[in-house]
Every structure is written in structure tokens, then in C-alpha cells.
Design a protein around this motif. Structure first.
Motif, PDB file in Angstrom:
ATOM      1  N   ALA A 176       0.930  -0.883   0.060  1.00  0.00           N
ATOM      2  CA  ALA A 176      -0.117  -0.017   0.042  1.00  0.00           C
ATOM      3  C   ALA A 176       0.906   1.333   0.091  1.00  0.00           C
ATOM      4  N   ALA A 177       2.120   1.183   0.671  1.00  0.00           N
ATOM      5  CA  ALA A 177       2.862   2.532   0.712  1.00  0.00           C
ATOM      6  C   ALA A 177       3.370   2.770  -0.839  1.00  0.00           C
ATOM      7  N   ALA A 178       3.882   1.632  -1.453  1.00  0.00           N
ATOM      8  CA  ALA A 178       4.244   1.881  -2.710  1.00  0.00           C
ATOM      9  C   ALA A 178       3.170   2.177  -3.662  1.00  0.00           C
ATOM     10  N   ARG A 179       1.974   1.787  -3.532  1.00  0.00           N
ATOM     11  CA  ARG A 179       0.868   2.096  -4.309  1.00  0.00           C
ATOM     12  C   ARG A 179       0.515   3.619  -4.004  1.00  0.00           C
ATOM     13  N   VAL A 180       0.419   4.124  -2.794  1.00  0.00           N
ATOM     14  CA  VAL A 180       0.309   5.732  -2.636  1.00  0.00           C
ATOM     15  C   VAL A 180       1.479   6.431  -3.152  1.00  0.00           C
ATOM     16  N   SER A 181       2.464   6.002  -2.856  1.00  0.00           N
ATOM     17  CA  SER A 181       3.810   6.812  -3.191  1.00  0.00           C
ATOM     18  C   SER A 181       3.874   6.823  -4.887  1.00  0.00           C
ATOM     19  N   ALA A 182       3.360   5.822  -5.380  1.00  0.00           N
ATOM     20  CA  ALA A 182       3.504   5.892  -7.043  1.00  0.00           C
ATOM     21  C   ALA A 182       2.337   6.756  -7.503  1.00  0.00           C
ATOM     22  N   PHE A 183       0.968   6.944  -6.782  1.00  0.00           N
ATOM     23  CA  PHE A 183       0.026   7.694  -7.288  1.00  0.00           C
ATOM     24  C   PHE A 183       0.429   9.117  -7.196  1.00  0.00           C
ATOM     25  N   VAL A 184       1.086   9.564  -5.934  1.00  0.00           N
ATOM     26  CA  VAL A 184       1.417  10.883  -5.728  1.00  0.00           C
ATOM     27  C   VAL A 184       2.706  11.421  -6.435  1.00  0.00           C
ATOM     28  N   LEU A 185       3.454  10.536  -6.660  1.00  0.00           N
ATOM     29  CA  LEU A 185       4.764  10.970  -7.505  1.00  0.00           C
ATOM     30  C   LEU A 185       4.754  10.411  -9.000  1.00  0.00           C
ATOM     31  N   ASP A 186       3.350  10.265  -9.601  1.00  0.00           N
ATOM     32  CA  ASP A 186       3.060   9.965 -11.029  1.00  0.00           C
ATOM     33  C   ASP A 186       4.057   8.784 -11.509  1.00  0.00           C
ATOM     34  N   GLY A 187       4.102   7.723 -10.674  1.00  0.00           N
ATOM     35  CA  GLY A 187       4.813   6.624 -11.188  1.00  0.00           C
ATOM     36  C   GLY A 187       6.218   6.637 -10.869  1.00  0.00           C
ATOM     37  N   ARG A 188       6.927   7.953 -10.456  1.00  0.00           N
ATOM     38  CA  ARG A 188       8.309   8.061 -10.251  1.00  0.00           C
ATOM     39  C   ARG A 188       8.623   7.160  -9.003  1.00  0.00           C
ATOM     40  N   THR A 189       9.938   6.812  -8.946  1.00  0.00           N
ATOM     41  CA  THR A 189      10.589   6.277  -7.797  1.00  0.00           C
ATOM     42  C   THR A 189      11.136   7.133  -6.698  1.00  0.00           C
ATOM     43  N   SER A 190      10.843   7.241  -5.509  1.00  0.00           N
ATOM     44  CA  SER A 190      11.256   8.320  -4.741  1.00  0.00           C
ATOM     45  C   SER A 190      13.057   8.340  -4.677  1.00  0.00           C
ATOM     46  N   PRO A 191      13.727   9.504  -4.689  1.00  0.00           N
ATOM     47  CA  PRO A 191      14.863   9.428  -4.868  1.00  0.00           C
ATOM     48  C   PRO A 191      15.542   9.088  -3.548  1.00  0.00           C
ATOM     49  N   HIS A 192      15.088   8.925  -2.315  1.00  0.00           N
ATOM     50  CA  HIS A 192      15.384   8.698  -1.105  1.00  0.00           C
ATOM     51  C   HIS A 192      14.743   7.596  -0.324  1.00  0.00           C
ATOM     52  N   SER A 193      15.526   7.046   0.597  1.00  0.00           N
ATOM     53  CA  SER A 193      15.154   5.730   1.294  1.00  0.00           C
ATOM     54  C   SER A 193      14.884   6.138   2.774  1.00  0.00           C
ATOM     55  N   ASN A 194      14.946   7.448   3.038  1.00  0.00           N
ATOM     56  CA  ASN A 194      14.831   7.902   4.487  1.00  0.00           C
ATOM     57  C   ASN A 194      13.558   9.010   4.542  1.00  0.00           C
ATOM     58  N   MET A 195      12.840   8.645   5.459  1.00  0.00           N
ATOM     59  CA  MET A 195      11.254   9.294   5.619  1.00  0.00           C
ATOM     60  C   MET A 195      11.438  10.871   5.708  1.00  0.00           C
TER      61      MET A 195
END
Length: 277
Positions: free
Chosen positions: A129-148
Motif C-alpha cells: 500500500a505504501a508503494a501504491r500511494v507513493s506511486a500515485f502521488v509521484l506520478d509513478g516516479r520512484t522516490s530518490p530517498h529511502s529515508n522518511m
């Protein structure tokens, strides 16, 4: 009494560590001595290097200072003793039950986001679910960070999607300042503070800790993307009475929808339905 010599390079003498921790806890030498059940004179000798504390005294001082397990180990090493608490990698067979518990909590949080974090806010694991919400908000882009914290403070990451960014980031900054004060010997936390403060347009007054600011009991993170509003509040789960450094420093953050529109959208993403704006 005799002077204790430190021959191991790179290890701060126990006296310096005690003074640093006393300052962070705002304790006088007298107060710490009373809490640890030792004379002020003896504590003074320990802090100045004129006396070698027993292992039992080191434990009492660590208890009185409410030190985390990692810092207790550092205090023991500074006093010339072996570390007391193990630090077991999460991937080892000994941690199999812990990993199952974590996986279960992350899975049960579906279809809402959940994250496994360490003491430096690094995201060690997350549910689908975290990946799905992040993908929606970032238009499918991968976050450049692994730190919240970097996720939230970097304008190229989630920051531009958070409507109430200053409220959320300000609260996180208060927590970070508190962690720096609570663990004065943790260079990683201090580095993280400096890194987050270095992002563009971070208010200057956030550089100073506001000791009078009351912690916020519950905050809602408000995302907006493509005209859709998503609102989540979070809870934190930690392992009770841990005897391992790794376990003590893990926490699970679970995000819950604040309204039915957010809940339904998360269910929609989980079903793989096309997003209707």
C-alpha cells in the motif's frame, strides 16, 4: 585513587560521556549521584578520570540517565568493559520470529500504508500500500530517498505534494531536535538534522530547538495530487522491553485514512481499479 588512562584511540573517556549525558538530561552532578546511589565525590572522580567505575556503577549511571541500549554499550566500552547488549542483524536466523511479526503487521495494515523505520528514519521495509500511494502521488516516479525525513523535506520528493508541509515538517523537526538532545553522542542524528535543515526554504528558526513547544498528539498529513486529496494520520508501534540494540531502535509507522474518501481511494488502488480524478 589513581588516574585511569585511556589507551584505546577513538573511544571517549567515560568522564566526558557522563558530562555530555548529564548536560543533555539537565542533571547536576549531585542529582545524578543521588539517582545512582553513589557519593558526589566518587562521581566527580569518575568524571575527572581519577577513579575507575565498577561495571555495576556504570549500569546504575546508565539507568539514572535513561540511556538507550546502544549508548549503554558505549558507556561500558568507555569504562573498559565489554558491551552488554547484543546488536543482532534483522536478516539473521535469530531474528526470524521478529521478521514474521513485522511482516504480519505490515500486511495487516493493507490497504493502507505502513513502514518499518530505524532510529535514523531510514525506511527498512514497507507494505504494498505504501508503494501504491507513493506511486500515485509521484506520478509513478520512484522516490530518490529511502529515508522518511528526506522524503518529506526534499522538494523533488513528497514535499511538493503535502498541503500542510510546514506543519508536518515543523513537527518532525521538533522530534529530531528532541532526539539530538536525548542522544547527544549519536552523530547520525546530528547529521540528519543538518541535512534536513539544508533543504531550500526551510525556516531559519527551525535551526534552534523550541523547548517550550508542546508535542502534537495527532497530526494529519494532507496530500494533494491531480485534484485528489488524501489525508492520513499515523501511529507508531515499538517492541516492548527489548534487550537487543536492533529491536530497541525499530519502529513501525502505520498510516490510517482520516476520511472515507481516502479509505475508498486506498481500497481502489489495492483492487487495481483505474483512478478516476
Amino acid at each position: 585513587m589513581h588516574t585511569v588512562e585511556r589507551r584505546v584511540t577513538g573511544i571517549a573517556p567515560i568522564g566526558a560521556l557522563l558530562r555530555e549525558w548529564r548536560a543533555s538530561r539537565r542533571l547536576s552532578q549531585l542529582s545524578l549521584a543521588l539517582d545512582a546511589g553513589v557519593s558526589t565525590r566518587h562521581l566527580s572522580f569518575v568524571e575527572t578520570g581519577k577513579a575507575q567505575p565498577s561495571r555495576e556503577l556504570v549500569d546504575k549511571l546508565a539507568d539514572a540517565l535513561a540511556m538507550p541500549l546502544r549508548e549503554r554499550n558505549a558507556l561500558l566500552v568507555a569504562a573498559g568493559y565489554a558491551p552488554k547488549y547484543p546488536e543482532t542483524a534483522l536478516a539473521t536466523p535469530m531474528m526470524a520470529q521478529v521478521r514474521r511479526a513485522i511482516d504480519s503487521i505490515l500486511a495487516q495494515q493493507e490497504p493502507y500504508p505502513a513502514f518499518l523505520l530505524n532510529r535514523h528514519w531510514d525506511v527498512l521495509a514497507a507494505n504494498a500500500a505504501a508503494a501504491r500511494v507513493s506511486a500515485f502521488v509521484l506520478d509513478g516516479r520512484t522516490s530518490p530517498h529511502s529515508n522518511m525525513l528526506h522524503n518529506i523535506f526534499d522538494p523533488a520528493d513528497l514535499r511538493s505534494k503535502i498541503v500542510n508541509w510546514e506543519e508536518i515538517a515543523g513537527d518532525l523537526m521538533r522530534h529530531l531536535h528532541s532526539e539530538v538532545a536525548a542522544t547527544p553522542t549519536d552523530a547520525g542524528v546530528r547529521d540528519l538534522l543538518e541535512q534536513t535543515l539544508a533543504y531550500p526554504d526551510v525556516p531559519q528558526h527551525w535551526r534552534n530547538r523550541d523547548v517550550a513547544a508542546a508535542p502534537t498528539p495527532l497530526l494529519t498529513t494532507h496530500f494533494r495530487h491531480n485534484g485528489r486529496d488524501l489525508r492520513f494520520f499515523s501511529t507508531i508501534t515499538a517492541f516492548g522491553t527489548p534487550r537487543d540494540v536492533t529491536l530497541e531502535e525499530l519502529r513501525i509507522e502505520c498510516a490510517f485514512p482520516e476520511d472515507e474518501a481516502t479509505a475508498e481511494f486506498c481500497r481502489q488502488l489495492a483492487r487495481g481499479d483505474a483512478v478516476q480524478d
